[in-house]
Design a protein around this motif. Sequence first.
Motif, PDB file in Angstrom:
ATOM      1  N   GLU A 133       0.833  -1.210   0.000  1.00  0.00           N
ATOM      2  CA  GLU A 133       0.000   0.000   0.000  1.00  0.00           C
ATOM      3  C   GLU A 133       0.866   1.257   0.000  1.00  0.00           C
ATOM      4  OE1 GLU A 133      -2.562  -0.682   3.361  1.00  0.00           O
ATOM      5  OE2 GLU A 133      -3.993  -1.811   2.135  1.00  0.00           O
ATOM      6  N   ASP A 134       1.946   1.242   0.762  1.00  0.00           N
ATOM      7  CA  ASP A 134       2.867   2.375   0.766  1.00  0.00           C
ATOM      8  C   ASP A 134       3.501   2.539  -0.619  1.00  0.00           C
ATOM      9  OD1 ASP A 134       4.461   4.470   2.141  1.00  0.00           O
ATOM     10  OD2 ASP A 134       6.131   3.101   1.718  1.00  0.00           O
ATOM     11  N   GLY A 135       3.889   1.430  -1.221  1.00  0.00           N
ATOM     12  CA  GLY A 135       4.461   1.482  -2.568  1.00  0.00           C
ATOM     13  C   GLY A 135       3.471   1.970  -3.602  1.00  0.00           C
ATOM     14  N   LEU A 136       2.215   1.603  -3.454  1.00  0.00           N
ATOM     15  CA  LEU A 136       1.171   2.103  -4.351  1.00  0.00           C
ATOM     16  C   LEU A 136       1.019   3.617  -4.194  1.00  0.00           C
ATOM     17  CD1 LEU A 136      -1.475  -0.745  -3.894  1.00  0.00           C
ATOM     18  CD2 LEU A 136      -0.446  -0.051  -6.083  1.00  0.00           C
ATOM     19  N   ALA A 137       0.977   4.069  -2.940  1.00  0.00           N
ATOM     20  CA  ALA A 137       0.806   5.497  -2.669  1.00  0.00           C
ATOM     21  C   ALA A 137       1.979   6.318  -3.206  1.00  0.00           C
ATOM     22  CB  ALA A 137       0.649   5.734  -1.162  1.00  0.00           C
ATOM     23  N   ARG A 138       3.165   5.717  -3.227  1.00  0.00           N
ATOM     24  CA  ARG A 138       4.365   6.429  -3.703  1.00  0.00           C
ATOM     25  C   ARG A 138       4.619   6.193  -5.192  1.00  0.00           C
ATOM     26  NH1 ARG A 138       8.621   5.220   1.080  1.00  0.00           N
ATOM     27  NH2 ARG A 138       9.835   4.717  -0.766  1.00  0.00           N
ATOM     28  N   GLY A 139       3.746   5.449  -5.852  1.00  0.00           N
ATOM     29  CA  GLY A 139       3.885   5.221  -7.286  1.00  0.00           C
ATOM     30  C   GLY A 139       4.978   4.230  -7.660  1.00  0.00           C
ATOM     31  N   GLU A 140       5.420   3.421  -6.716  1.00  0.00           N
ATOM     32  CA  GLU A 140       6.484   2.440  -6.972  1.00  0.00           C
ATOM     33  C   GLU A 140       5.936   1.115  -7.503  1.00  0.00           C
ATOM     34  OE1 GLU A 140       9.143   3.944  -3.161  1.00  0.00           O
ATOM     35  OE2 GLU A 140       8.059   2.059  -3.042  1.00  0.00           O
ATOM     36  N   ILE A 141       4.670   0.897  -7.277  1.00  0.00           N
ATOM     37  CA  ILE A 141       4.030  -0.365  -7.642  1.00  0.00           C
ATOM     38  C   ILE A 141       2.908  -0.058  -8.620  1.00  0.00           C
ATOM     39  CG2 ILE A 141       2.627  -2.272  -6.733  1.00  0.00           C
ATOM     40  CD1 ILE A 141       4.348  -2.147  -4.213  1.00  0.00           C
ATOM     41  N   ARG A 142       2.771  -0.916  -9.622  1.00  0.00           N
ATOM     42  CA  ARG A 142       1.754  -0.654 -10.645  1.00  0.00           C
ATOM     43  C   ARG A 142       0.371  -0.597  -9.993  1.00  0.00           C
ATOM     44  NH1 ARG A 142      -0.488  -5.441 -12.187  1.00  0.00           N
ATOM     45  NH2 ARG A 142       0.742  -7.245 -11.556  1.00  0.00           N
ATOM     46  N   PRO A 143      -0.457   0.336 -10.430  1.00  0.00           N
ATOM     47  CA  PRO A 143      -1.740   0.612  -9.781  1.00  0.00           C
ATOM     48  C   PRO A 143      -2.733  -0.556  -9.764  1.00  0.00           C
ATOM     49  CG  PRO A 143      -1.198   2.335 -11.372  1.00  0.00           C
ATOM     50  CD  PRO A 143      -0.165   1.275 -11.501  1.00  0.00           C
ATOM     51  N   SER A 144      -2.596  -1.508 -10.653  1.00  0.00           N
ATOM     52  CA  SER A 144      -3.555  -2.611 -10.705  1.00  0.00           C
ATOM     53  C   SER A 144      -3.312  -3.674  -9.626  1.00  0.00           C
ATOM     54  CB  SER A 144      -3.525  -3.282 -12.090  1.00  0.00           C
ATOM     55  OG  SER A 144      -2.239  -3.828 -12.337  1.00  0.00           O
ATOM     56  N   VAL A 145      -2.212  -3.582  -8.888  1.00  0.00           N
ATOM     57  CA  VAL A 145      -1.917  -4.559  -7.828  1.00  0.00           C
ATOM     58  C   VAL A 145      -2.895  -4.348  -6.678  1.00  0.00           C
ATOM     59  CG1 VAL A 145      -0.220  -5.267  -6.084  1.00  0.00           C
ATOM     60  CG2 VAL A 145       0.528  -4.824  -8.435  1.00  0.00           C
ATOM     61  N   GLN A 146      -3.556  -5.409  -6.295  1.00  0.00           N
ATOM     62  CA  GLN A 146      -4.450  -5.393  -5.131  1.00  0.00           C
ATOM     63  C   GLN A 146      -3.621  -5.812  -3.915  1.00  0.00           C
ATOM     64  OE1 GLN A 146      -7.798  -4.456  -5.267  1.00  0.00           O
ATOM     65  NE2 GLN A 146      -7.146  -3.846  -7.316  1.00  0.00           N
ATOM     66  N   ALA A 147      -3.380  -4.883  -3.009  1.00  0.00           N
ATOM     67  CA  ALA A 147      -2.440  -5.108  -1.907  1.00  0.00           C
ATOM     68  C   ALA A 147      -2.781  -6.340  -1.070  1.00  0.00           C
ATOM     69  CB  ALA A 147      -2.371  -3.869  -1.022  1.00  0.00           C
ATOM     70  N   ALA A 148      -4.027  -6.500  -0.674  1.00  0.00           N
ATOM     71  CA  ALA A 148      -4.394  -7.609   0.214  1.00  0.00           C
ATOM     72  C   ALA A 148      -4.171  -8.968  -0.456  1.00  0.00           C
ATOM     73  CB  ALA A 148      -5.841  -7.470   0.669  1.00  0.00           C
ATOM     74  N   SER A 149      -4.642  -9.113  -1.683  1.00  0.00           N
ATOM     75  CA  SER A 149      -4.495 -10.413  -2.353  1.00  0.00           C
ATOM     76  C   SER A 149      -3.046 -10.679  -2.747  1.00  0.00           C
ATOM     77  CB  SER A 149      -5.423 -10.515  -3.562  1.00  0.00           C
ATOM     78  OG  SER A 149      -5.166  -9.486  -4.482  1.00  0.00           O
ATOM     79  N   TYR A 150      -2.312  -9.636  -3.137  1.00  0.00           N
ATOM     80  CA  TYR A 150      -0.906  -9.828  -3.508  1.00  0.00           C
ATOM     81  C   TYR A 150      -0.072 -10.197  -2.277  1.00  0.00           C
ATOM     82  CZ  TYR A 150       2.906  -9.597  -6.831  1.00  0.00           C
ATOM     83  OH  TYR A 150       3.936  -9.938  -7.675  1.00  0.00           O
ATOM     84  N   ALA A 151      -0.418  -9.646  -1.128  1.00  0.00           N
ATOM     85  CA  ALA A 151       0.290  -9.983   0.110  1.00  0.00           C
ATOM     86  C   ALA A 151       0.090 -11.459   0.454  1.00  0.00           C
ATOM     87  CB  ALA A 151      -0.181  -9.085   1.246  1.00  0.00           C
ATOM     88  N   ARG A 152      -1.152 -11.935   0.362  1.00  0.00           N
ATOM     89  CA  ARG A 152      -1.427 -13.354   0.638  1.00  0.00           C
ATOM     90  C   ARG A 152      -0.682 -14.242  -0.352  1.00  0.00           C
ATOM     91  NH1 ARG A 152      -5.385 -13.799   4.321  1.00  0.00           N
ATOM     92  NH2 ARG A 152      -5.748 -16.012   4.010  1.00  0.00           N
ATOM     93  N   MET A 153      -0.722 -13.863  -1.614  1.00  0.00           N
ATOM     94  CA  MET A 153      -0.051 -14.643  -2.645  1.00  0.00           C
ATOM     95  C   MET A 153       1.458 -14.669  -2.398  1.00  0.00           C
ATOM     96  SD  MET A 153       1.921 -14.562  -5.667  1.00  0.00           S
ATOM     97  CE  MET A 153       1.991 -12.808  -5.887  1.00  0.00           C
ATOM     98  N   THR A 154       2.024 -13.552  -1.963  1.00  0.00           N
ATOM     99  CA  THR A 154       3.463 -13.475  -1.714  1.00  0.00           C
ATOM    100  C   THR A 154       3.880 -14.449  -0.621  1.00  0.00           C
ATOM    101  OG1 THR A 154       3.582 -11.188  -2.467  1.00  0.00           O
ATOM    102  CG2 THR A 154       5.349 -11.946  -1.009  1.00  0.00           C
ATOM    103  N   VAL A 155       3.177 -14.436   0.501  1.00  0.00           N
ATOM    104  CA  VAL A 155       3.514 -15.366   1.585  1.00  0.00           C
ATOM    105  C   VAL A 155       3.335 -16.807   1.118  1.00  0.00           C
ATOM    106  CG1 VAL A 155       2.905 -16.159   3.909  1.00  0.00           C
ATOM    107  CG2 VAL A 155       3.048 -13.701   3.424  1.00  0.00           C
ATOM    108  N   ALA A 156       2.226 -17.085   0.436  1.00  0.00           N
ATOM    109  CA  ALA A 156       1.982 -18.454  -0.043  1.00  0.00           C
ATOM    110  C   ALA A 156       3.059 -18.900  -1.033  1.00  0.00           C
ATOM    111  CB  ALA A 156       0.600 -18.542  -0.692  1.00  0.00           C
ATOM    112  N   ALA A 157       3.438 -18.013  -1.941  1.00  0.00           N
ATOM    113  CA  ALA A 157       4.457 -18.365  -2.945  1.00  0.00           C
ATOM    114  C   ALA A 157       5.815 -18.608  -2.291  1.00  0.00           C
ATOM    115  CB  ALA A 157       4.564 -17.266  -4.001  1.00  0.00           C
ATOM    116  N   LEU A 158       6.194 -17.764  -1.357  1.00  0.00           N
ATOM    117  CA  LEU A 158       7.491 -17.934  -0.700  1.00  0.00           C
ATOM    118  C   LEU A 158       7.526 -19.190   0.158  1.00  0.00           C
ATOM    119  CD1 LEU A 158       8.250 -14.224   0.240  1.00  0.00           C
ATOM    120  CD2 LEU A 158       9.345 -15.583  -1.571  1.00  0.00           C
ATOM    121  N   GLU A 159       6.465 -19.434   0.905  1.00  0.00           N
ATOM    122  CA  GLU A 159       6.405 -20.654   1.720  1.00  0.00           C
ATOM    123  C   GLU A 159       6.415 -21.893   0.821  1.00  0.00           C
ATOM    124  OE1 GLU A 159       6.840 -20.945   4.847  1.00  0.00           O
ATOM    125  OE2 GLU A 159       6.263 -19.035   5.729  1.00  0.00           O
TER     126      GLU A 159
END
Length: 186
Positions: A133-159
Amino acid sequence: MQDTKTRLLREAEVIVRAKGYSGFSYADLEAAVGIRKASIHHHFKTKENLVSALVDEYDRRYDDELSRIIAENRSAIEKIDAYGRLYVQGLQDDLGCLCAVLAIELHALPVSLTNKLSLFFDKHIAWIEAVIEDGLARGEIRPSVQAASYARMTVAALEGALLMERVLQGVVGFEATLDAIRKGLG
């Protein structure tokens, strides 16, 4: 020199991360530390008490690492990358994430431990979500990324990559997963 309780926790963590909850016994710990089971029970009356202390200590170390990542990295993508790199040492040591290893045996665990695992994973998902969300607000992350679902996917993918790459490509395969996570943000 470490005190006995610290040595017990250190050795128990390695054993549980390698064998899981059901595969771990005080006999394993007795052999690793060189003290009698009765002495282990003096510090940790039950297996549940011991593993609960392990999860607490693991969680505390991760809290320290998450704070360090925030302090040392500027961009959201750098923070996500640094978070992913926390898994690499476990892969190099052929050990799974303590909480993921325990979660595999969810139905064999006491409720007190399943609650701690939920809190651990919820905290990590929330941390990554806040970073995104901070990266979205600062324009570092593409706007179409949904923070909540991408966060879950990130933990699941890394694990999942930590588990899978222990038998496939090791660090090289894990790096490919981490690279895909980074590219998905940018």
